[in-house]
Design a protein around this motif. Structure first.
Motif, PDB file in Angstrom:
ATOM      1  N   ARG A  43       4.520 -14.677 -11.782  1.00 57.22           N
ATOM      2  CA  ARG A  43       3.716 -13.853 -13.205  1.00 57.22           C
ATOM      3  C   ARG A  43       4.174 -12.840 -13.542  1.00 57.22           C
ATOM      4  NH1 ARG A  43      -2.029 -13.932 -11.165  1.00 57.22           N
ATOM      5  NH2 ARG A  43      -1.574 -11.532 -11.158  1.00 57.22           N
ATOM      6  N   CYS A  44       5.228 -11.970 -12.296  1.00 61.88           N
ATOM      7  CA  CYS A  44       6.136 -10.853 -12.283  1.00 61.88           C
ATOM      8  C   CYS A  44       7.320 -11.235 -13.645  1.00 61.88           C
ATOM      9  CB  CYS A  44       6.109 -10.668 -10.930  1.00 61.88           C
ATOM     10  SG  CYS A  44       7.608  -9.127 -11.057  1.00 61.88           S
ATOM     11  N   ILE A  45       7.473 -10.538 -14.362  1.00 65.45           N
ATOM     12  CA  ILE A  45       8.181  -9.824 -15.817  1.00 65.45           C
ATOM     13  C   ILE A  45       9.945  -9.300 -15.024  1.00 65.45           C
ATOM     14  CG2 ILE A  45       7.045 -11.166 -17.242  1.00 65.45           C
ATOM     15  CD1 ILE A  45       7.737  -8.500 -18.356  1.00 65.45           C
ATOM     16  N   ARG A  46       9.382  -8.735 -13.698  1.00 69.03           N
ATOM     17  CA  ARG A  46      10.416  -8.184 -13.207  1.00 69.03           C
ATOM     18  C   ARG A  46      11.452  -6.502 -14.202  1.00 69.03           C
ATOM     19  NH1 ARG A  46      13.140 -10.929  -8.888  1.00 69.03           N
ATOM     20  NH2 ARG A  46      14.261  -8.585  -8.801  1.00 69.03           N
ATOM     21  N   CYS A  47      10.078  -6.471 -15.280  1.00 66.22           N
ATOM     22  CA  CYS A  47      10.086  -5.401 -15.481  1.00 66.22           C
ATOM     23  C   CYS A  47      10.645  -4.122 -14.732  1.00 66.22           C
ATOM     24  CB  CYS A  47       8.973  -4.894 -16.855  1.00 66.22           C
ATOM     25  SG  CYS A  47       7.182  -4.227 -15.802  1.00 66.22           S
ATOM     26  N   TYR A  48       9.559  -4.359 -13.317  1.00 69.71           N
ATOM     27  CA  TYR A  48      10.071  -2.447 -12.620  1.00 69.71           C
ATOM     28  C   TYR A  48       9.269  -1.363 -13.040  1.00 69.71           C
ATOM     29  CZ  TYR A  48      13.702  -5.375 -10.779  1.00 69.71           C
ATOM     30  OH  TYR A  48      14.748  -6.606 -10.559  1.00 69.71           O
ATOM     31  N   ALA A  49       8.249  -1.560 -14.121  1.00 68.59           N
ATOM     32  CA  ALA A  49       7.244  -0.467 -13.963  1.00 68.59           C
ATOM     33  C   ALA A  49       6.262  -0.308 -12.736  1.00 68.59           C
ATOM     34  CB  ALA A  49       6.119  -1.162 -15.058  1.00 68.59           C
ATOM     35  N   CYS A  50       6.428  -0.712 -11.916  1.00 68.35           N
ATOM     36  CA  CYS A  50       5.442  -0.583 -10.741  1.00 68.35           C
ATOM     37  C   CYS A  50       6.588   0.371 -10.516  1.00 68.35           C
ATOM     38  CB  CYS A  50       5.242  -1.421 -10.042  1.00 68.35           C
ATOM     39  SG  CYS A  50       6.645  -3.384  -9.608  1.00 68.35           S
ATOM     40  N   ARG A  51       7.927  -0.010  -9.636  1.00 74.76           N
ATOM     41  CA  ARG A  51       8.629   0.774  -9.615  1.00 74.76           C
ATOM     42  C   ARG A  51       9.211   2.253  -9.947  1.00 74.76           C
ATOM     43  NH1 ARG A  51      13.681   3.789 -11.035  1.00 74.76           N
ATOM     44  NH2 ARG A  51      14.293   4.008  -8.026  1.00 74.76           N
ATOM     45  N   LEU A  91      10.767 -11.771  -2.786  1.00 74.27           N
ATOM     46  CA  LEU A  91      11.253 -11.284  -1.961  1.00 74.27           C
ATOM     47  C   LEU A  91      11.534  -9.908  -2.192  1.00 74.27           C
ATOM     48  CD1 LEU A  91      13.537 -12.388   0.764  1.00 74.27           C
ATOM     49  CD2 LEU A  91      14.900 -12.334  -1.199  1.00 74.27           C
ATOM     50  N   PHE A  92      11.427  -9.608  -2.920  1.00 77.81           N
ATOM     51  CA  PHE A  92      11.803  -8.428  -4.268  1.00 77.81           C
ATOM     52  C   PHE A  92      10.373  -7.251  -4.053  1.00 77.81           C
ATOM     53  CE2 PHE A  92       9.453  -5.874  -8.148  1.00 77.81           C
ATOM     54  CZ  PHE A  92       9.868  -4.938  -8.134  1.00 77.81           C
ATOM     55  N   HIS A  93       8.816  -7.517  -3.955  1.00 77.54           N
ATOM     56  CA  HIS A  93       7.975  -7.501  -3.584  1.00 77.54           C
ATOM     57  C   HIS A  93       7.366  -7.624  -2.196  1.00 77.54           C
ATOM     58  CE1 HIS A  93       5.613  -7.296  -7.471  1.00 77.54           C
ATOM     59  NE2 HIS A  93       6.403  -8.664  -7.785  1.00 77.54           N
ATOM     60  N   MET A  94       7.583  -8.363  -1.600  1.00 77.88           N
ATOM     61  CA  MET A  94       7.632  -8.111   0.119  1.00 77.88           C
ATOM     62  C   MET A  94       8.909  -6.981   1.092  1.00 77.88           C
ATOM     63  SD  MET A  94       5.164  -9.315   0.704  1.00 77.88           S
ATOM     64  CE  MET A  94       3.848 -11.258   0.484  1.00 77.88           C
ATOM     65  N   ALA A 152       0.158   0.462 -14.604  1.00 78.57           N
ATOM     66  CA  ALA A 152       1.211   0.533 -15.316  1.00 78.57           C
ATOM     67  C   ALA A 152       1.864  -1.332 -15.639  1.00 78.57           C
ATOM     68  CB  ALA A 152       2.363   0.853 -14.635  1.00 78.57           C
ATOM     69  N   CYS A 153       1.170  -2.500 -14.344  1.00 73.65           N
ATOM     70  CA  CYS A 153       1.876  -3.890 -14.715  1.00 73.65           C
ATOM     71  C   CYS A 153       1.091  -4.490 -15.466  1.00 73.65           C
ATOM     72  CB  CYS A 153       1.744  -4.336 -13.048  1.00 73.65           C
ATOM     73  SG  CYS A 153       1.781  -6.204 -12.960  1.00 73.65           S
ATOM     74  N   PRO A 154       1.956  -4.787 -16.744  1.00 78.57           N
ATOM     75  CA  PRO A 154       2.062  -5.505 -17.563  1.00 78.57           C
ATOM     76  C   PRO A 154       1.217  -6.909 -16.843  1.00 78.57           C
ATOM     77  CG  PRO A 154       4.515  -5.809 -17.546  1.00 78.57           C
ATOM     78  CD  PRO A 154       3.534  -5.061 -16.315  1.00 78.57           C
ATOM     79  N   VAL A 155       1.032  -7.376 -16.026  1.00 79.33           N
ATOM     80  CA  VAL A 155       0.379  -8.556 -15.769  1.00 79.33           C
ATOM     81  C   VAL A 155       0.131  -8.476 -14.733  1.00 79.33           C
ATOM     82  CG1 VAL A 155       2.645 -10.487 -17.021  1.00 79.33           C
ATOM     83  CG2 VAL A 155       3.157  -9.634 -14.619  1.00 79.33           C
ATOM     84  N   ASP A 156      -0.378  -7.251 -14.666  1.00 80.50           N
ATOM     85  CA  ASP A 156      -1.361  -7.525 -13.828  1.00 80.50           C
ATOM     86  C   ASP A 156      -1.736  -7.721 -12.765  1.00 80.50           C
ATOM     87  OD1 ASP A 156      -3.349  -6.810 -15.775  1.00 80.50           O
ATOM     88  OD2 ASP A 156      -4.195  -8.037 -15.902  1.00 80.50           O
ATOM     89  N   ILE A 157      -0.856  -7.471 -11.981  1.00 80.97           N
ATOM     90  CA  ILE A 157      -0.445  -8.522 -10.293  1.00 80.97           C
ATOM     91  C   ILE A 157      -1.619  -7.078  -8.943  1.00 80.97           C
ATOM     92  CG2 ILE A 157       1.572  -8.430  -7.927  1.00 80.97           C
ATOM     93  CD1 ILE A 157       3.117  -9.585 -10.179  1.00 80.97           C
ATOM     94  N   PRO A 158      -1.994  -7.881  -7.955  1.00 79.42           N
ATOM     95  CA  PRO A 158      -2.525  -6.785  -6.971  1.00 79.42           C
ATOM     96  C   PRO A 158      -1.895  -5.628  -6.026  1.00 79.42           C
ATOM     97  CG  PRO A 158      -3.340  -8.684  -6.771  1.00 79.42           C
ATOM     98  CD  PRO A 158      -2.113  -9.131  -8.063  1.00 79.42           C
ATOM     99  N   LEU A 159      -0.967  -5.522  -7.033  1.00 81.71           N
ATOM    100  CA  LEU A 159       0.060  -4.811  -5.915  1.00 81.71           C
ATOM    101  C   LEU A 159      -0.546  -3.891  -4.622  1.00 81.71           C
ATOM    102  CD1 LEU A 159       2.748  -3.834  -8.324  1.00 81.71           C
ATOM    103  CD2 LEU A 159       2.712  -5.383  -6.783  1.00 81.71           C
ATOM    104  N   ARG A 160      -1.543  -3.324  -5.137  1.00 77.70           N
ATOM    105  CA  ARG A 160      -2.499  -2.710  -4.367  1.00 77.70           C
ATOM    106  C   ARG A 160      -2.936  -2.811  -2.995  1.00 77.70           C
ATOM    107  NH1 ARG A 160      -6.162  -0.175  -6.933  1.00 77.70           N
ATOM    108  NH2 ARG A 160      -7.026   1.541  -5.369  1.00 77.70           N
TER     109      ARG A 160
HETATM  110  S1  SF4 Z   1       5.287  -3.799 -12.666  1.00 73.43           S
HETATM  111 FE1  SF4 Z   1       4.727  -6.602 -12.170  1.00 73.43          FE
HETATM  112  S2  SF4 Z   1       5.853  -7.023 -13.448  1.00 73.43           S
HETATM  113 FE2  SF4 Z   1       6.831  -5.045 -13.958  1.00 73.43          FE
HETATM  114  S3  SF4 Z   1       7.892  -5.890 -12.161  1.00 73.43           S
HETATM  115 FE3  SF4 Z   1       6.187  -4.656 -11.008  1.00 73.43          FE
HETATM  116  S4  SF4 Z   1       4.835  -6.054 -10.708  1.00 73.43           S
HETATM  117 FE4  SF4 Z   1       6.449  -7.262 -11.462  1.00 73.43          FE
END
Ligand code: SF4
Ligand SMILES: Cc1cc2nc3c(=O)[nH]c(=O)nc-3n(C[C@H](O)[C@H](O)[C@H](O)COP(=O)(O)OP(=O)(O)OC[C@H]3O[C@@H](n4cnc5c(N)ncnc54)[C@H](O)[C@@H]3O)c2cc1C
Ligand code: SF4
Ligand code: SF4
Ligand code: SF4
Lengths: 295, 674
Positions: free
Chosen positions: A183-191, A223-226, A245-253
Motif C-alpha cells: 500500500r505504501c506510496i513512498r511519500c516519506y511522510a513517516c520519515r 527494503l525501504f521499510h525494513m 501521518a501515514c496516508p495509507v495506514d501502515i502499522p509501522l509501530r
Molecule cells: S508515510 Fe506511509 S505511505 Fe508514506 S512512506 Fe511512510 S509508510 Fe509509506
C-alpha cells in the motif's frame, strides 16, 4: 491553559525566547494545529488539550531561533535521544512541560465524524500509546504549566501481542509485510515527521549514490521499510507520529515496537530516551553483552 | 571516462591449469570500460610488468585490473608497476583467481566461469576507484616505556642508545621488576642481582632516560608519532632532591610490621621504605596506608630524624604530560594466587611456600641470608617437595595455558636446594617437563642426574600437616602407585597471570588483550612485538609468560621497531582510512562512540539548509589515528562515513556486477561520476 498563556507571554516579553512553539485550535480533527507564537499578544491563542497530538520537537533542529516548546511526556524522550546524538544541546530550547492524561486517536475522531473534541476522552477514542503510557508528566521541564497528572493505571501493555504475532514463520511474516507494504506510496511522510529522522540526506531517498530503488514496487517497499527499522532500532520513542501521518495506514509501530522490545530484552532493559546517562546500545560495548541476536 | 586494462595471469599452471585464461581475457574484454585485455604466463615477472606498462601507454589506461593471485602477495608489486608509468597506484585492483578460484576448484569450465565473475566484479570496482595519496604525519622522536622490569629496562636502554629520549614509567618505588627478587637464574645459574643491577644503574644514569618511579600512566591521547602521555607521579612524601638515602628514617620508623612485598612476605619492612638495598632510585616512599602519622596524625619520627629535611607529608600526586611518538608496554606479570587452591593449604600451613618465596629464602640478600630453612621453625628441611603447574594448564582455575617458566625454575630450585642445603632431598611432582630453550634440557638433566632431584610424574591431590611435617598425597601416574610423602617443606610452582590492572591499562592505550589479560600482538608469528594500535609495542611477560632471555629479546625487538619508526621525520601511512562526507554527515557522532582508536575529531562547517546558512559540527577523521577498521561505516545511519579504497559505492558496484540482472551488470553505475 491560563498559566501556559501567562508563561509564554512572559518569556516573549522578557525576550527570553524568540518563539513559543505550542498548539492552537483548529476546526478540523484533531482540532488543534502547531502554533509558532512570536508576539506576546498572540499568546492567547495557545491551547493544550487532548487534541494536542503533534510531536512539535520535530521543528527544533535547524530552527535558527531560540524557542520555548510545549512537549508531552512521551515526546521528551526524543529530546534525550537528540541530545545523546549531539543534535540538540539541552540549553538550545526552553522546555515547557505539561501533564497529559492521554491524546485522541485522530483517525477515530475522523471516522466517528466528530466536530469537536470530546469533553471527556474515553479509552476507546484514545491513542493506543496513551493506554500504556508511563510518563504522563514531562520530565526535566524548565517550566511546568497546568496540573500534574496523578498516577494513571496503564490499561494495556506496551508490547502486547507482539510475541504471538512474530511467532509466525518467516514465510508468513514475509508475505504479510509485503502485502502491507504494497500500500505504501513512498511519500516519506513517516520519515519526514519522525523527530529522530534528522539526516539531511536520508539514505531512503538520496540518489547520489542511490542505495535503495525508489520506485513503488513490492520488493523496493519491503527494503525501504525494513531498512528504516534498523535506523529506528534503539532510538524510536514510540511517539506514534509516523503512523498518524501515514496516508495509507501502515502499522509501522508494530515493527518499531518489536525492535524496541528486542533491544530492551537484549540490552539491560534499555529504552530510548529514558535515561540521558545510559549510552544507546549501538554506542556502547560491554563484555557480557548479549550476542544471541547475531546470526 | 574510465579506460580499464585487464591482465590475466597464468601463474604458470597454478591458474592456467584450472582456468581457461584465454577465455577469461576474451570475455572480460566485452565489459564496459574495458579497452584492453590480455593474458600472460607470469604477470609479476619483469616482462609481465612491462606488458602492463606498455598497455598503459598505448591504450591510455586510467585503471588496471590484475587478475592473478591474492593482493597479499603482489598488490604492492603491481601498484608500483602502474605508478612507474604515471598512473596513481591506487587505481590498480586485483582479482584473486588463484587462492579464490583455481586452487580450490578442479572443474575447468566452472572455474573459468567463476574467474570471469571475479574479474567482472574487479572491473566494476576499478571503474569507481579514485586516486589516493599516502598520508604523511610528523613524528615526535621520544619514546614512553611503561614498566621498569627487565623488559622495560632493556627496551629503554636500547632506544636510548639509539639516540632517542626515553620516558620510563614504573608503578612501584623502584625499577627492577620481578627479576630483582630472584636468586640465581636458569639455565646458567648466574646471580640475578649481579646481572640486573648494572643495567638498572645504566638506565638511571643514561642521559637519554628519564625515570618516573612510583608513577603510573593516567591517560594516553594522540596517535602514532604524536602521543600525549599524562603521567601521575604518586606522592612519595619524600623530597627526591633533598634525600641522600642515608636510611635513618626507615631504621627509626616505629611502624615496622608490614609484610615486605620484595621479600614476598617472608620478612617485614617499615612504613617508610626502599623496597631493597639496590633500589633505583634509592629514595624511600611513605606507605601512607600503614604510616602512623597519616593514619592518626601522631608520630612524625622520620621528619624529626631526617638530616636533610627531606620528609614532606603534604606532598600530593602530581600530573605531568609528556609528548612521545611511540610506546613500549612492559608491565610484566603477577603470580597465580594459590590461596584459591584449598587442598594445598597455602597460607594456612606455614611450610607450604610459593616459588618466589623460595627464591627469597635462597637469596644471599634475603631474610635468611641464603640459608634455606623452614618458615615454621627455622630448621633445615631434609625433604622438600616441589609441585609444578600450580594454577597452570588447569581448566579448573580457568588457566589452560602453560606458564613456561615454572618447569625451569623448579629444576633450578632443586639444584639450589642441593647446593645450599647439603643432604636435603628434592622431590618434583610434574605433569610433563617443558625444557625447550637453549641449554634448558641440559639444565634439567643436570638437576636429575647430577644434583639428585627425584622427579615423579603425577598430580598432588592434597597437602596437610601431620606431626610437624607436610604430607603430600597424590598419584604417580607412571607407575599408578598412590603416593604419600612426608616432607619438611613444599614449594608451589605457581603459574603466571597478567599483571594487576592490565585490562585497565589496555583500555587507556586502546590495545587488545586475550581472555587472561595478556596483551595481544598484531600477528602471533609475523608481528609479535606490535599491537594492533599503531605506535604501541610489547615487551616481556605482559604479552605472554616468558623467561628472562625471551623478555630481553622481545624488548630489544620492540626497541628496534621504535628506532625504525623514528628513522624519518614523517610517517607515511596507507591512505585506506575512513572519510566523512560533509554534506551528509549529521554530526550525531555515533562513529566517535564506536571508534576503537579514538580517531574521530570534530569539525565546524557551514552549510545551507532550506536557504538558511547553518554552522554545524560534523565528524572528521584523524589521519594519524584511523586504522581503517570500518566500524564507523557500519553504524553511520546516513552512510556519511566511508572507507577509502573500499567505499560503499565501490562495493555496491561489485555486488551489482555479480548479482544484478544482465542489464544492470553492464549498466552505467547509478550515481557514478564516471
Ligand atoms: S508515510 Fe506511509 S505511505 Fe508514506 S512512506 Fe511512510 S509508510 Fe509509506
Ligand atoms: C619464582 C620465579 C623464578 C624465576 N626464575 C627465573 C630464572 O631463573 N630465569 C629466567 O630467565 N626467568 C625466571 N623467572 C621469570 C622472570 O621473572 C621473568 O621472565 C621476568 O621477570 C619478566 O620481566 P618483565 O620485565 O616482563 O616483567 P616484571 O619483572 O614483572 O616487570 C614488570 C614491571 O612493570 C611494573 N608495572 C606493572 N604494571 C605497571 C603499570 N601499570 N605502570 C607502570 N609500571 C607497571 C612492575 O612494577 C614491574 O616493575 C622466574 C620467575 C619466577 C616467578
Ligand atoms: S503517550 Fe503519554 S504523554 Fe504521550 S500523548 Fe499519550 S498520554 Fe500523553
Ligand atoms: S530513516 Fe534513517 S537515514 Fe533516513 S532520516 Fe531517518 S535516521 Fe536518517
Ligand atoms: S575506520 Fe572508522 S572506526 Fe575504524 S579507526 Fe577509522 S575512524 Fe575509527
Amino acid at each position: 491553559m491560563e498559566q501556559l498563556i501567562q508563561e509564554a507571554k512572559k518569556l516573549l516579553e522578557e525576550n527570553k525566547v524568540d518563539v513559543v512553539i505550542g498548539y492552537r485550535s483548529s476546526p478540523l480533527p484533531p482540532f488543534t494545529r502547531p502554533a509558532f507564537i512570536r508576539r506576546p499578544e498572540d499568546c492567547e491563542q495557545l491551547v493544550f488539550n487532548c487534541g494536542s497530538v503533534y510531536n512539535l520537537t520535530r521543528y527544533l533542529i535547524g530552527l535558527g531561533e531560540k524557542p520555548a516548546i510545549v512537549v508531552k511526556g512521551c515526546e521528551q524522550r526524543g529530546l534525550v535521544v537528540l541530545e545523546q546524538e549531539n543534535m540538540l544541546p539541552r540549553d538550545s530550547y526552553l522546555l515547557i512541560g505539561v501533564g497529559c492524561s492521554g491524546q485522541v486517536d485522530e483517525r477515530k475522531l475522523r471516522e466517528g465524524g466528530f466536530d469537536r473534541l470530546p469533553e471527556q476522552l474515553s479509552d476507546e477514542l484514545m491513542a493506543d500509546k496513551c493506554l500504556y503510557c508511563d510518563q504522563h508528566n514531562t520530565p526535566d521541564a524548565d517550566i511546568f504549566v497546568g496540573d500534574e497528572v496523578e498516577s494513571v493505571e496503564p490499561r494495556t501493555e506496551r508490547y502486547a501481542g507482539l510475541d504471538e504475532f512474530f511467532a509466525q514463520d518467516y514465510e508468513e511474516l514475509y508475505h504479510h509485510w509485503t502485502e502491507v507494504f504494497s500500500r505504501c506510496i513512498r511519500c516519506y511522510a513517516c520519515r519526514n515527521i519522525c523527530p529522530l529522522c534528522y539526516c539531511e540526506q536520508c539514505i531512503s531517498y538520496v540518489n547520489m549514490p542511490q542505495w535503495l530503488p525508489r520506485s513503488v514496487a513490492d520488493n523496493n517497499n519491503y527494503l525501504f521499510h525494513m531498512r528504516r527499522v534498523l535506523c529506528m532500532a534503539g532510538r524510536c520513542i514510540d511517539c506514534g507520529e509516523c503512523e498518524r501521518a501515514c496516508p495509507v495506514d501502515i502499522p509501522l509501530r508494530t515493527l518499531y515496537k518489536r525492535i524496541a522490545q528486542k533491544i530492551e530484552g537484549f540490552f539491560y532493559g534499555y529504552r530510548a530516551g529514558n535515561n540521558r546517562e545510559q549510552l544507546p546500545p549501538l554506542q556502547d560495548f560491554n563484555k557480557d553483552d548479549s550476542a544471541d541476536f547475531i546470526l | 571516462m574510465a579506460r580499464i586494462g585487464v591482465f590475466v595471469c597464468w601463474c604458470g599452471s597454478n591458474i592456467a591449469g584450472t582456468v581457461d585464461v584465454k577465455k577469461v581475457a576474451e570475455e572480460v574484454s566485452k565489459l564496459p570500460y574495458v579497452v584492453y585485455s590480455t593474458d600472460y604466463k607470469y604477470m609479476c615477472s619483469d616482462p609481465g610488468q612491462n606488458m602492463i606498462k606498455e598497455a598503459i601507454k598505448e591504450h591510455r589506461l586510467t585503471g588496471v585490473v590484475v587478475s592473478a593471485c591474492s593482493p597479499r602477495m603482489h598488490e604492492v608489486t603491481f601498484r608500483r608497476t602502474v605508478q612507474e608509468e604515471g598512473v596513481n597506484p591506487y587505481m590498480m585492483e586485483m582479482a584473486n583467481i588463484r587462492e579464490h578460484c583455481s586452487w580450490v576448484h578442479d572443474d575447468m569450465e566452472e572455474a573459468t566461469e567463476k574467474a570471469i565473475e571475479l574479474v567482472r566484479m574487479a572491473v566494476a570496482k576499478a571503474v569507481e576507484l579514485e586516486p589516493m595519496e599516502k598520508i604523511e604525519v610528523p613524528v615526535t622522536k621520544r619514546a614512553l616505556v611503561i614498566g621498569g622490569g627487565i623488559a622495560g629496562i632493556q627496551a629503554a636502554l636500547d632506544i636510548a642508545d639509539g639516540g632517542v629520549e626515553v620516558i620510563l614509567v614504573e608503578k612501584s618505588p623502584s625499577i627492577g621488576g620481578k627479576m630483582s627478587q630472584l636468586d640465581e637464574t636458569f639455565p646458567t645459574l648466574d646471580c640475578s642481582q649481579c646481572i640486573l643491577t648494572p643495567k638498572m644503574v645504566d638506565a638511571a644514569q643514561h642521559p637519554n632516560i628519564k625515570i618516573y618511579s612510583y608513577a603510573e600512566l593516567e591517560e594516553l591521547d594522540g596517535f602514532i608519532g604524536n602521543f600525549q602521555a599524562r603521567i601521575r607521579q604518586k606522592a612519595r612524601s619524600v623530597d627526591m632532591e633533598l634525600c641522600n638515602g642515608c636510611g635513618d628514617c626507615w631504621n627509626k620508623c616505629p611502624q615496622k610490621k608490614i609484610p615486605s612485598e620484595f621479600e614476598a612476605g617472608m620478612s617485614d619492612r617499615a612504613a617508610i621504605y626502599v623496597p631493597f638495598p639496590q633500589a633505583i632510585p634509592n629514595t624511600p616512599v611513605i606507605d601512607r596506608e600503614n604510616c602512623i602519622y597519616f593514619q592518626s596524625g601522631k608520630c612524625g619520627v622520620c621528619a624529626k630524624i631526617c638530616p636533610t629535611g627531606a620528609i614532606s607529608y603534604d606532598q600530593s600526586d602530581e600530573f605531568i604530560t609528556e609528548e612521545v611518538g611511540a610506546v613500549v608496554v612492559a608491565t610484566g606479570y603477577d603470580l597465580f594466587n594459590t590461596d584459591v587452591i584449598g587442598e594445598y593449604g597455602y597460607g594456612e600451613i606455614p611450610d607450604v611456600i610459593s616459588g618466589l618465596q623460595f627464591e627469597r629464602l635462597s637469596s644471599a640478600s634475603g631474610p635468611t641470608e641464603g640459608k634455606i630453612v623452614r618458615p615454621s621453625d627455622g630448621k633445615k628441611p631434609e625433604e622438600v617437595a616441589f609441585i609444578c603447574c600450580v594454577g597452570s594448564r588447569d581448566d579448573k582455575y580457568g588457566r589452560p595455558y602453560c606458564s613456561r617458566i615454572c618447569c625451569m625454575y623448579t629444576a633450578k630450585h632443586a639444584i639450589l636446594l642441593h647446593h645450599k642445603s647439603h643432604g636435603s632431598q628434592a622431590y618434583v611432582f610434574y605433569i610433563d617437563v617443558r625444557a625447550g630453550g637453549k641449554g634448558y634440557e641440559e639444565f634439567l638433566r643436570r638437576a636429575t642426574e647430577e644434583e639428585g632431584a627425584i622427579y615423579m610424574r603425577g598430580r598432588v591431590s592434597r597437602l596437610y600437616r601431620d606431626n610437624g611435617k607436610v604430607v603430600v598425597k597424590g598419584a604417580d601416574t607412571l607407575s599408578g602407585a598412590q603416593i604419600e610423602l612426608h616432607c619438611d617443606m613444599v614449594v608451589l610452582a605457581n603459574g603466571i597471570t597478567a599483571s594487576p590492572g592490565a585490562e585497565e591499562l589496555a583500555r587507556k592505550l586502546s590495545i587488545s588483550y586475550d581472555e587472561y589479560g595478556f596483551y595481544s600482538e598484531a600477528h602471533p608469528k609475523l608481528r609479535p612485538v606490535e599491537t594492533n594500535t599503531a605506535g604501541i609495542y610489547l615487551a616481556g611477560c605482559c604479552q605472554a609468560p616468558k623467561d628472562i632471555p625471551d623478555s630481553v629479546s622481545q624488548a630489544s625487538a620492540a626497541a628496534s621497531k621504535v628506532l625504525a619508526l623514528f628513522s624519518g621525520d614523517f610517517l607515511t601511512r596507507e591512505p585506506n582510512i575512513a572519510e566523512v562526507n560533509p554534506f551528509t554527515c549529521t554530526g550525531c557522532f555515533t562513529c566517535r562512540e564506536v571508534c576503537p582508536y579514538d580517531a574521530i575529531d570534530e569539525e565546524e562547517v557551514t552549510v545551507h539548509i532550506d536557504g538558511k546558512k547553518v554552522t554545524r559540527t560534523i565528524a572528521r577523521v584523524n589521519l594519524g589515528k584511523c586504522q581503517g577498521c570500518g566500524i564507523c561505516c557500519a553504524v553511520c545511519r546516513s552512510n556519511a562515513i566511508n572507507l577509502k579504497g573500499t567505499k560503499d559505492l565501490q562495493i555496491f558496484r561489485q555486488i551489482k556486477a555479480f548479482t544484478g540482472s544482465e542489464k544492470e551488470k553492464s549498466d552505467e553505475p547509478v550515481g557514478s561520476k564516471k
